[in-house]
Design a protein around this motif. Structure first.
Motif, PDB file in Angstrom:
ATOM      1  N   SER A 158       0.721  -1.065   0.165  1.00 13.59           N
ATOM      2  CA  SER A 158       0.082  -0.096   0.038  1.00 13.59           C
ATOM      3  C   SER A 158       0.731   1.269  -0.041  1.00 13.59           C
ATOM      4  N   ARG A 159       2.044   1.286  -0.030  1.00 10.81           N
ATOM      5  CA  ARG A 159       3.079   2.398   0.138  1.00 10.81           C
ATOM      6  C   ARG A 159       3.151   3.057   1.433  1.00 10.81           C
ATOM      7  N   GLY A 160       2.923   2.156   2.347  1.00  7.21           N
ATOM      8  CA  GLY A 160       3.124   2.873   3.689  1.00  7.21           C
ATOM      9  C   GLY A 160       1.791   2.987   4.387  1.00  7.21           C
ATOM     10  N   THR A 161       0.492   2.839   4.021  1.00  6.17           N
ATOM     11  CA  THR A 161      -0.691   3.163   4.796  1.00  6.17           C
ATOM     12  C   THR A 161      -1.117   1.901   5.363  1.00  6.17           C
ATOM     13  N   GLY A 162      -0.719   0.634   4.865  1.00  8.19           N
ATOM     14  CA  GLY A 162      -1.609  -0.364   5.534  1.00  8.19           C
ATOM     15  C   GLY A 162      -2.842  -0.874   4.940  1.00  8.19           C
ATOM     16  N   ALA A 163      -3.564  -1.922   5.276  1.00  8.77           N
ATOM     17  CA  ALA A 163      -4.379  -2.586   4.843  1.00  8.77           C
ATOM     18  C   ALA A 163      -5.729  -1.631   4.963  1.00  8.77           C
ATOM     19  N   ASP A 164      -6.685  -1.555   3.637  1.00 11.25           N
ATOM     20  CA  ASP A 164      -7.883  -0.824   4.238  1.00 11.25           C
ATOM     21  C   ASP A 164      -8.888  -1.726   4.561  1.00 11.25           C
ATOM     22  N   VAL A 165      -8.840  -3.099   4.446  1.00  8.51           N
ATOM     23  CA  VAL A 165      -9.843  -3.987   5.157  1.00  8.51           C
ATOM     24  C   VAL A 165      -9.126  -5.156   5.503  1.00  8.51           C
ATOM     25  N   VAL A 166      -9.285  -5.725   6.688  1.00  6.98           N
ATOM     26  CA  VAL A 166      -8.945  -6.784   7.431  1.00  6.98           C
ATOM     27  C   VAL A 166      -9.798  -7.677   7.659  1.00  6.98           C
ATOM     28  N   VAL A 167     -10.198  -8.906   7.279  1.00  3.54           N
ATOM     29  CA  VAL A 167     -11.262  -9.561   7.370  1.00  3.54           C
ATOM     30  C   VAL A 167     -10.804 -10.953   8.143  1.00  3.54           C
ATOM     31  N   VAL A 168     -11.070 -11.076   9.461  1.00  2.00           N
ATOM     32  CA  VAL A 168     -10.718 -12.364  10.390  1.00  2.00           C
ATOM     33  C   VAL A 168     -11.694 -13.346  10.211  1.00  2.00           C
ATOM     34  N   THR A 169     -11.260 -14.524   9.645  1.00  2.00           N
ATOM     35  CA  THR A 169     -11.955 -15.700   9.254  1.00  2.00           C
ATOM     36  C   THR A 169     -11.379 -16.956   9.736  1.00  2.00           C
ATOM     37  N   VAL A 170     -10.676 -16.910  10.815  1.00  2.00           N
ATOM     38  CA  VAL A 170     -10.046 -18.086  11.447  1.00  2.00           C
ATOM     39  C   VAL A 170     -11.033 -19.093  11.961  1.00  2.00           C
ATOM     40  N   GLY A 171     -10.751 -20.287  12.049  1.00  2.00           N
ATOM     41  CA  GLY A 171     -11.663 -21.303  12.600  1.00  2.00           C
ATOM     42  C   GLY A 171     -11.959 -21.059  13.981  1.00  2.00           C
ATOM     43  N   LYS A 172     -10.994 -20.677  14.857  1.00  2.00           N
ATOM     44  CA  LYS A 172     -10.944 -20.238  16.161  1.00  2.00           C
ATOM     45  C   LYS A 172     -10.199 -19.036  16.477  1.00  2.00           C
ATOM     46  N   THR A 173     -10.970 -18.059  16.878  1.00  2.00           N
ATOM     47  CA  THR A 173     -10.373 -16.851  17.199  1.00  2.00           C
ATOM     48  C   THR A 173     -10.025 -16.459  18.861  1.00  2.00           C
TER      49      THR A 173
END
Length: 371
Positions: free
Chosen positions: A248-263
């Motif tokens: 992203s050239r330094g800005t980080g992710a716009d969207v992060v989706v957490v879909t692990v089996g056990k959080t």
């Protein structure tokens, strides 16, 4: 009528195959002969705990089948119709349905007990009433559903792949497209590449993300996510955070989706480190027990970076519009469903299916009722 089903009698046990009685459909109810059921990780959570629910309970909530009979007043489906189950019912009239948020329908209040909105428990086991998980009970050959949980589909569609749009596909796809609001050019991180996560990858790609970074310790899942459009995959969220900043050239992710089996709180913390300024952290995954899913929010960073934490139930989808839409996308070659099914199991093999899932050997296991 009598039918076979996989039942959990109590927590921390395996599924037991039993014969039980299924009630005839009353007003607003539908009797369905199930053809297929997806082995979703939510049913594995059920094996460990069922907050607000009860045991025994018939497992399974992701399925497809054929309507056998309907009760009085049912107009949405008729005998012979092919249907996909919706693990969250949608009545169309409550405050949430009327405002376009049918994934929060008031009729879903009893999904943990399996009691239908009419007050009926659909099964009898040794004379005792019991319900099906999410008011579905897809691990039963025959099940009694609310009409609010039945989505009619075109009869020519294969029921095996159709079963997947009952939960994992819309949950993942919608987590990116609806809950996360992925836009063209975004950098997206998907943490967990199982049956839900790979569909979050498909959703992010469909929405036009420039970079889609998949995170999973299992090489098979990383490779499969890349085949669905993930531009990069890594083994842990720490690597993903650094990669998101680079791409992203330094800005980080716009969207992060957490879909692990056990959080867990640790998973949330690692995922939040991937989020850039103005970004959204989408929490789709569940813990085995509610207290295991707690996380500490850095309010200072959230405020200054104007970031957002968004819960996602059923991917913020509407089952009666999004299930047919996703199936049409598959028909048109815009959405992969067939390759999501890694292995097929008989009802008697349901426990082996979950052992294979825990070992990281499947994207989606499919229980086959049809003989």
């Amino acid at each position: 009528m009598r039918t076979r089903a996989a039942v959990l009698r109590e927590p921390e046990t395996e599924y037991e195959i039993v014969e039980l009685e299924v009630l005839d459909p009353g007003p607003g109810e539908v009797l369905v002969e199930m053809a297929y059921a997806g082995l979703c990780h939510s049913d594995e959570h059920l094996r460990h705990a069922n907050p607000g629910g009860r045991y025994p309970i018939v497992g399974g909530h992701e399925g497809s089948g054929v309507v056998q009979a309907v009760g009085a007043g049912v107009t949405g489906v008729a005998p012979g119709d092919h249907v996909v189950t919706s693990f969250l019912p949608a009545c169309g009239h409550c405050r949430y349905c009327a405002s376009g948020r049918s994934n929060l329908c008031d009729k879903g209040a009893t999904i943990a007990t399996g009691q239908l909105p009419t007050g009926t428990f659909p099964y009898r086991l040794d004379g005792e009433p019991l319900g099906g998980f999410c008011m579905i009970g897809a691990f039963a050959r025959h099940t009694l559903l609310s009409e609010f949980s039945c989505v009619r589909i075109d009869p020519w569609l294969p029921l095996d792949t159709a079963a997947l749009v009952a939960c994992s596909v819309p949950t993942g796809w919608g987590s990116a497209v609806y809950s996360g609001g992925v836009r063209p050019g975004d950098t997206v991180v998907v943490v967990g590449l199982g049956g839900v996560g790979v569909n979050a990858v498909q959703g992010a790609v469909h929405a036009g993300a420039m970079h889609v970074i998949g995170v999973d310790p299992v090489a098979l899942k990383r490779e499969f996510a890349e085949s669905l459009g993930a531009t990069r995959t890594v083994a842990d969220a720490g690597e993903a955070a650094a990669l998101a900043r680079e791409l992203s050239r330094g800005t980080g992710a716009d969207v992060v989706v957490v879909t692990v089996g056990k959080t867990s709180g640790e998973v949330y913390k690692a995922a939040s480190a991937c989020v850039g300024k103005g970004g959204t952290l989408v929490l789709t995954a569940l813990a085995d027990r509610p207290d295991e899913g707690r996380a500490t929010l850095n309010g200072q960073v959230t405020t200054v970076f104007e970031s957002r934490v968004q819960g996602s139930m059923f991917g913020s989808c509407n089952p009666f519009t999004d299930i047919p839409r996703l199936l049409r996308m598959h028909e048109e070659g815009r959405l992969e469903l067939d390759r999501l099914i890694t292995r097929r199991y008989s009802l008697d093999e349901v426990n082996q299916g979950y052992r294979d899932q825990a070992a990281g050997e499947t994207i989606r296991g499919l229980l086959v009722h049809a003989g």
